[in-house]
Scaffold this motif. Structure first.
Motif, PDB file in Angstrom:
ATOM      1  N   CYS A 284       0.800  -1.237   0.000  1.00 42.22           N
ATOM      2  CA  CYS A 284       0.000   0.000   0.000  1.00 42.22           C
ATOM      3  C   CYS A 284       0.825   1.275   0.000  1.00 42.22           C
ATOM      4  O   CYS A 284       0.252   2.364  -0.112  1.00 42.22           O
ATOM      5  N   VAL A 285       2.132   1.206   0.162  1.00 43.68           N
ATOM      6  CA  VAL A 285       2.941   2.407   0.379  1.00 43.68           C
ATOM      7  C   VAL A 285       4.214   2.318  -0.455  1.00 43.68           C
ATOM      8  O   VAL A 285       4.873   1.280  -0.447  1.00 43.68           O
ATOM      9  N   THR A 286       4.564   3.394  -1.152  1.00 45.10           N
ATOM     10  CA  THR A 286       5.880   3.425  -1.785  1.00 45.10           C
ATOM     11  C   THR A 286       6.849   4.106  -0.827  1.00 45.10           C
ATOM     12  O   THR A 286       6.415   4.855   0.056  1.00 45.10           O
ATOM     13  N   PRO A 287       8.149   3.873  -0.984  1.00 47.10           N
ATOM     14  CA  PRO A 287       9.101   4.539  -0.094  1.00 47.10           C
ATOM     15  C   PRO A 287       8.999   6.066  -0.168  1.00 47.10           C
ATOM     16  O   PRO A 287       9.370   6.762   0.770  1.00 47.10           O
ATOM     17  N   ASP A 288       8.463   6.594  -1.263  1.00 50.50           N
ATOM     18  CA  ASP A 288       8.323   8.041  -1.389  1.00 50.50           C
ATOM     19  C   ASP A 288       7.070   8.584  -0.710  1.00 50.50           C
ATOM     20  O   ASP A 288       6.941   9.794  -0.527  1.00 50.50           O
ATOM     21  N   ASP A 289       6.140   7.725  -0.360  1.00 52.28           N
ATOM     22  CA  ASP A 289       4.988   8.186   0.414  1.00 52.28           C
ATOM     23  C   ASP A 289       5.460   8.543   1.819  1.00 52.28           C
ATOM     24  O   ASP A 289       6.365   7.909   2.362  1.00 52.28           O
ATOM     25  N   VAL A 290       4.812   9.537   2.409  1.00 48.83           N
ATOM     26  CA  VAL A 290       5.110   9.861   3.804  1.00 48.83           C
ATOM     27  C   VAL A 290       4.236   8.998   4.703  1.00 48.83           C
ATOM     28  O   VAL A 290       3.034   8.855   4.453  1.00 48.83           O
ATOM     29  N   ILE A 291       4.842   8.387   5.713  1.00 48.49           N
ATOM     30  CA  ILE A 291       4.023   7.723   6.728  1.00 48.49           C
ATOM     31  C   ILE A 291       4.231   8.449   8.056  1.00 48.49           C
ATOM     32  O   ILE A 291       5.286   9.009   8.323  1.00 48.49           O
ATOM     33  N   LEU A 292       3.179   8.449   8.845  1.00 45.23           N
ATOM     34  CA  LEU A 292       3.214   9.115  10.145  1.00 45.23           C
ATOM     35  C   LEU A 292       3.259   8.064  11.249  1.00 45.23           C
ATOM     36  O   LEU A 292       2.613   7.020  11.142  1.00 45.23           O
ATOM     37  N   VAL A 293       3.996   8.379  12.288  1.00 45.43           N
ATOM     38  CA  VAL A 293       4.043   7.492  13.452  1.00 45.43           C
ATOM     39  C   VAL A 293       3.978   8.342  14.705  1.00 45.43           C
ATOM     40  O   VAL A 293       4.180   9.559  14.657  1.00 45.43           O
ATOM     41  N   GLU A 294       3.712   7.688  15.827  1.00 41.55           N
ATOM     42  CA  GLU A 294       3.774   8.405  17.093  1.00 41.55           C
ATOM     43  C   GLU A 294       5.229   8.780  17.380  1.00 41.55           C
ATOM     44  O   GLU A 294       6.152   8.155  16.863  1.00 41.55           O
TER      45      GLU A 294
END
Lengths: 490, 490
Positions: free
Chosen positions: A199-209
């Motif tokens: 679902c995610v490419t390395p260029d997508d931003v993911i958010l974490v705590e």
């Protein structure tokens, strides 16, 4: 994006353009990855020559703020060299490999510490050996090994018999789902890996705590994943910061451990849960909800997971048996919308085809004969007692620290005095026979205040007390030595 | 790279440059991914204006042959729109997703076909149910479930007790190694996945045999991996083509099933094995040797694996228990140099932390008490008999085809008459109750001659004969219908 360009200004026009674009980037109005107007368009909009705009873009490119991709356009760089405003020091980071003193990665170290019986390990979050339902599981296994069909291949999605049991037990977490919406993975770690793959490419931003699961951070480092951490407080992730990050970074996914968080032991407050879902909807965000500690509540019922209110299919929910039953099962249920399950199953097939049908059928048999809740009822007093022992020992021996008081889960987060050198503490502790998980392992951002995560689950009371005593000695030694050391540097 | 530019020519100079660069690319002298001289340099070397060179590059870019990366230079495109010379139609391909008529991928289809007992499935390569050593494995498991340490976490690399057993049994394949050089993975599929994760970027070129393992191709498609297939003949991969590909594409890795290849059943000739190692050394190539069928020889001892002669640590060797014992174990040993094992273990940790210690200890116990070779001796006659039955049925009912005569492994490769529509055959066969694996699933290149892979291992003799009879009926119907259909189109 509007520019105010003064031909009479002493600053050349291209320089004015540079300053203003730079400010748009710094303030987040031009988020990382966003496309700039073409040279032709900007020149025409503001009556500039193309050379002026070109020179400005070249300057911004030289500053590392924008980049051109042939045939695609000009974009704000993903690795910005300037800080943006969201969080003190917050910026989109490609997660760095863990510090070298944690040789092969923190997760590896913790796993190794857990293997050494002479060490009092608070490092790895693992259930107590004595809670494993050995006899029941043996009976559950016996029938399986007589079924040749359990010894061959099986469906990638997982055995239906097991998925049916999981659907039944998830009702205890307020989740009503169907076997079609469940995929079996090799632990929550594989669940996370599959989500990133599918679902995610390395260029997508993911958010974490602000502090999060080490296994996710190691994976992100290997993928060079773009990641940003959101400040948290006692009640979990801060909503304003989350919303700001959504506006600024257009993230694809939020990874959350909202209930008895690892490493902090804290939970996302009930009223924030609905807000997080609302924000996810507004910004078209996927949520990965890691609920592997959700059943391990000690004081009052755990808050219901986000998934229980997920009317839109935005939440990919992880429920693992590693912490509530036995890690060696290597079985986790991923619950998601059918179209996500299909994508994830494709990634699962390419990863390792399927989970072992032997273990899946054995677990299904176990769950058919025994209520998981009954097992949890049995182990709860043990963990509650160990949590109390650890909190008391901290109060008795480490009064200079402060710590979380977890209502569930298996670990306590301890903030160390500012002068403590986390690395030195970690290494000295191992020398004295105590394993801890250093706080820095859980952060995306560097230079966070010193801290440690202590798991209370796998040691008897006396060893918990003994381990904290030893840690207290090291902290006191460092407090004395650290002060003189700082003097000598000054 | 030299150019011969004629100012007197009717062709403009830039056009001459375009033609000559195009030819360098087509012939492979300018390999994909290689960097072109800068505009400035080329202009200066040949006394051209920069505009001339610039125009030529723009033209080549418009043709999709070269691409510019800001700050890095100009490169030959990785997805060339023109054929190069290596192999009829050979080019570096980003593997395409499988054709849509194989809905969720071929591997998924094969796995599903294998699950339906009413279908005579030759589709999935799986050992016969009746060969599973059920009673022995039950005994091996019993002791494990009494050891709490087998129910928790364990080392990512795999349990030492199992790695020791594997080191011992690999002597049967001529491989002398140590437990340190062994990593346990969830089947060969995970072994391949980890190698790609840890050692290969999607932009690296990997080489495979002309027809190869479906699971690798699906994985490559998901990664958008650059891949090129090398022509093979009766004796396996063709050396001249392999060497040419190495010169032209600077590949990172060669994936090979040299012994009882899946899908062809053929083996790489002994004399070619050393040549492949020499080429790998010369071009600094990693080899992944998938030896999961190596023990299943029926006529004479299997050739020794490349790994047995790998003095340099270039071969990453895969030995799985899925085909020789039971697929549900989900256990494969990866044997490689220590520095590779460390990288692969890092990828394993991020993928799923570890393989289940329950299954690892159970397999270790089984291998301690039973010689795997003794088990193989027992199953060999059964598979030999089924292979004979399939070959005879093919000779009796499908004389219009030709097929491989495998000296080991579990499948036969059948070349179908040219006019057969593979898709139609595949679908009609399912309707009649027979599962096959369509040949196109195993190729990197499109439009290969129609073929199918038939696995003979899991069906009793009568069902093998019955299945081939049904296939023969469909082939004959298609032969009649296909001719008239082609007429109607013509």
């Amino acid at each position: 994006m509007k520019f105010s360009l003064q031909r009479a200004d002493t600053l050349p026009l291209y320089q004015q353009l540079v300053e203003q674009i730079r400010e748009y980037i710094r303030s987040g109005s031009l988020p990382v990855g966003s496309r700039l107007p073409t040279v032709r368009q900007l020149a025409s909009d503001y009556g500039l020559t193309r050379l002026t705009v070109h020179t400005a873009y070249a300057e911004l490119q030289a500053q590392g703020l924008i980049e051109s991709v042939v045939g695609r356009g000009t974009f704000v760089c993903t690795d910005l060299p300037i800080p943006t405003g969201l969080h003190k020091g917050a910026r989109v980071t490609r997660v760095q490999p863990p510090p070298e003193w944690l040789s092969q990665g923190v997760l590896a170290d913790m796993m190794r510490l857990g293997e050494q019986s002479e060490i009092i390990s608070f490092a790895q979050v693992t259930p107590a050996l004595e809670t494993y339902p050995t006899a029941e599981f043996q009976r559950a296994m016996r029938a399986v090994l007589e079924m040749p069909c359990a010894l061959g291949y099986g469906p990638t999605q997982g055995e239906l018999a097991l998925r049916e049991q999981i659907v039944r037990l998830l009702l205890d977490r307020g989740i009503a789902t169907r076997p079609d919406n469940v995929l079996m993975t090799a632990g929550a770690q594989q669940g996370i890996d599959l989500v990133l793959r599918a679902c995610v490419t390395p260029d997508d931003v993911i958010l974490v705590e602000e502090s999060t699961y080490v296994g996710l951070l190691e994976l992100a480092a290997q993928r060079r994943q773009r990641i940003i951490s959101i400040p948290t407080d006692q009640d979990g992730i801060q909503l304003a910061a989350l919303e700001e990050a959504c506006q600024r970074y257009r993230p694809r996914l939020l990874y959350l451990i909202p209930t008895f968080n690892n490493p902090t032991g804290r939970s996302l407050a009930q009223e924030r849960r609905h807000a997080v879902l609302r924000i996810a909807k507004e910004y078209n965000l996927l949520i990965v909800e890691d609920d592997i500690y959700g059943l391990l509540s000690y004081d009052r019922p755990a808050p219901l997971p986000l998934k229980a209110s997920d009317s839109e299919g935005r939440v990919i929910y992880l429920f693992s048996f590693s912490k509530v039953l036995m890690p060696a099962l290597r079985l986790c249920a991923v619950v998601a919308a059918p179209e996500q399950i299909q994508l994830l199953a494709g990634a699962k097939r390419s990863s390792d085809l399927l989970c072992s049908p032997i273990l899946q059928y054995a677990l299904a048999n176990y769950l058919k004969r025994h209520q998981l809740q009954a097992h949890i009822q049995q182990v709860r007093p043990l963990y509650r007692e160990r949590r109390e022992a650890m909190l008391e020992a901290l109060a008795d021996y480490l009064p200079e620290c402060d710590w979380s008081v977890p209502a569930g889960g298996l670990c306590v987060w301890v903030n160390l005095p500012e002068h403590i050198d986390e690395r030195q503490l970690y290494l000295s502790a191992i020398q004295r026979g105590v394993g801890i998980a250093p706080g820095s392992a859980f952060y995306v951002l560097p230079d966070m205040p010193p801290a440690m995560r202590l798991s209370f689950s796998s040691n008897p009371l006396a060893r918990i007390r003994q381990g904290i005593t030893l840690l207290s000695q090291i902290v006191q030694e460092q407090s004395r030595g650290g002060v003189s050391q700082r003097r000598s540097i000054g």
